[in-house]
Scaffold this active site. Structure first.
Site, mmCIF file in Angstrom:
data_model
loop_
_atom_site.group_PDB
_atom_site.id
_atom_site.type_symbol
_atom_site.label_atom_id
_atom_site.label_comp_id
_atom_site.label_asym_id
_atom_site.label_seq_id
_atom_site.Cartn_x
_atom_site.Cartn_y
_atom_site.Cartn_z
ATOM 1 N N HIS A 1 4.780 6.176 11.532
ATOM 2 C CA HIS A 1 4.436 6.074 10.112
ATOM 3 C C HIS A 1 3.566 7.297 9.805
ATOM 4 O O HIS A 1 2.336 7.200 9.698
ATOM 5 C CB HIS A 1 3.666 4.778 9.881
ATOM 6 C CG HIS A 1 3.485 4.389 8.453
ATOM 7 N ND1 HIS A 1 3.725 5.246 7.402
ATOM 8 C CD2 HIS A 1 3.063 3.206 7.885
ATOM 9 C CE1 HIS A 1 3.468 4.623 6.264
ATOM 10 N NE2 HIS A 1 3.069 3.387 6.536
ATOM 11 N N ARG B 1 0.806 -1.217 0.000
ATOM 12 C CA ARG B 1 0.000 0.000 0.000
ATOM 13 C C ARG B 1 0.840 1.268 0.000
ATOM 14 O O ARG B 1 0.637 2.162 -0.811
ATOM 15 C CB ARG B 1 -0.937 -0.017 1.210
ATOM 16 C CG ARG B 1 -2.003 -1.081 1.152
ATOM 17 C CD ARG B 1 -2.521 -1.463 2.523
ATOM 18 N NE ARG B 1 -3.357 -2.646 2.455
ATOM 19 C CZ ARG B 1 -2.890 -3.885 2.322
ATOM 20 N NH1 ARG B 1 -1.591 -4.097 2.259
ATOM 21 N NH2 ARG B 1 -3.711 -4.905 2.242
ATOM 22 N N THR B 2 1.778 1.358 0.921
ATOM 23 C CA THR B 2 2.544 2.598 1.066
ATOM 24 C C THR B 2 3.420 2.856 -0.152
ATOM 25 O O THR B 2 3.446 3.962 -0.696
ATOM 26 C CB THR B 2 3.418 2.541 2.332
ATOM 27 O OG1 THR B 2 2.591 2.284 3.464
ATOM 28 C CG2 THR B 2 4.151 3.850 2.538
ATOM 29 N N ARG C 1 11.591 3.756 4.027
ATOM 30 C CA ARG C 1 10.934 2.804 4.933
ATOM 31 C C ARG C 1 12.002 1.838 5.431
ATOM 32 O O ARG C 1 12.751 1.267 4.632
ATOM 33 C CB ARG C 1 9.830 2.037 4.203
ATOM 34 C CG ARG C 1 8.999 1.117 5.105
ATOM 35 C CD ARG C 1 8.026 0.326 4.241
ATOM 36 N NE ARG C 1 7.077 -0.448 5.024
ATOM 37 C CZ ARG C 1 5.841 -0.057 5.291
ATOM 38 N NH1 ARG C 1 5.407 1.115 4.861
ATOM 39 N NH2 ARG C 1 5.024 -0.833 5.977
#
Length: 330
Positions: A148, A70-71, A120
């Site tokens: 996050h 997703r990210t 990340r």
């Protein structure tokens, strides 16, 4: 048509700008910063995937040292639809496997005239460290068990979009809080925007400093009591990849005590919404039928994430152009 859209976005932003050039924590943001991001995200959501030139000739490196669906795809699509050159880098494709430090990797990328580096990593503190050593904007896309920020922002945006405001709304977060960087940012944004924060989890999955970090938080061990009077039910999965299964007897017992099914969800306020950052492990933290419930915002969160990340990238990169960072090469 695109020029008209860009003009409207500029009008929304008129005389407003972020107070930061890097996004490492929700703590970095003022309420005005958050309002600006939300206002722009609302407009970006209306536009959808229409291609714009707001970041034309800009370069964004997505450096993901952990797996992500997703990210990573959200940041990639956000950059591309804003007209930026977007390059994806993973741990398997960097010299980190050969012993290079993440700072060295970031400085290498920075030397390629990067405008933003989205990072990340499984190590907490890396984004804050990197911002001292590169000219590019640093965007924290998830660090260890710490924070996050873009997830926290898209969650806050999703809640305010539904209720108009987070003020006085009660948000209950359930599950593996000890290993959750999502909770690290969500908790901060709920309190910053005037909401009430509750958590419910096994004692083994709650950090000992939770009350110190999140002032006014209410902690529950009984899920039925925790659900009464809440506006948002936010569930988290048990992060087995971080060894979380060692903190509970087994996932079946965890689900029995803390999983959300239709009966439990009905204990929350009548118009309560259900949220989850994904990936959802169906019938563990959330029953499968609830994922598609009319009050479920799980897929809305994904869609809102794209809009919020467009706003973040545009504002940070544009802000950077007007202010040269002081960095230290090592």
């Amino acid at each position: 048509m695109n020029k008209e859209i860009e003009k409207k976005l500029e009008q929304i932003r008129k005389k407003r700008d972020l107070s930061i050039t890097d996004l490492c924590s929700i703590d970095d943001l003022s309420k005005k910063d958050i309002e600006l991001i939300f206002d722009l995200a609302q407009e970006f959501k209306k536009i959808g995937n229409k291609k714009l030139d707001l970041l034309k000739n800009k370069t964004i490196f997505n450096t993901f040292f952990e797996n992500s669906t997703r990210t990573r795809s959200s940041f990639e699509l956000a950059g591309k639809t804003l007209g930026a050159n977007t390059i994806n880098i993973t741990a398997d494709t960097t010299s980190v496997k050969k012993g290079e430090t993440i700072v060295d990797t970031a400085q290498t990328v920075d030397s390629l005239n990067a405008d933003a580096i989205v990072v990340r990593t499984s190590y907490a503190g890396i984004p804050a460290q990197l911002k001292k050593h590169v000219n590019a904007c640093i965007v924290n896309a998830g660090e260890g068990c710490q924070e996050h920020p873009s997830q926290g922002l898209l969650d806050g945006f999703t809640i305010t979009e539904h209720f108009d405001s987070l003020k006085n709304k009660t948000v209950l977060v359930i599950g593996d809080l000890l290993h959750s960087r999502v909770f690290g940012s969500l908790g901060r944004i709920v309190l910053k925007l005037g909401g009430n924060l509750r958590i419910c989890a096994p004692e083994t999955l709650i950090h000992k400093d939770t009350k110190k970090v999140f002032k006014g938080i209410k902690i529950f061990s009984d899920i039925n009591k925790a659900l009464k009077g809440v506006d948002v039910v936010y569930t988290l999965r048990v992060q087995t990849e971080r060894g979380a299964q060692g903190y509970v007897p087994n996932l079946k017992e965890f689900s029995k005590a803390f999983g959300i099914n239709a009966e439990r969800f009905a204990m929350a306020n009548k118009n309560a919404i259900l949220m989850h950052p994904g990936p959802v492990i169906r019938n563990i933290e959330v029953s499968s039928d609830l994922v598609a419930h009319k009050n479920s915002k799980i897929l809305t969160q994904v869609n809102n994430g794209l809009a919020v990340r467009k706003a973040i990238l545009w504002l940070l990169i544009d802000r950077r152009d007007g202010k040269i960072k002081k960095i230290t090469r090592i």
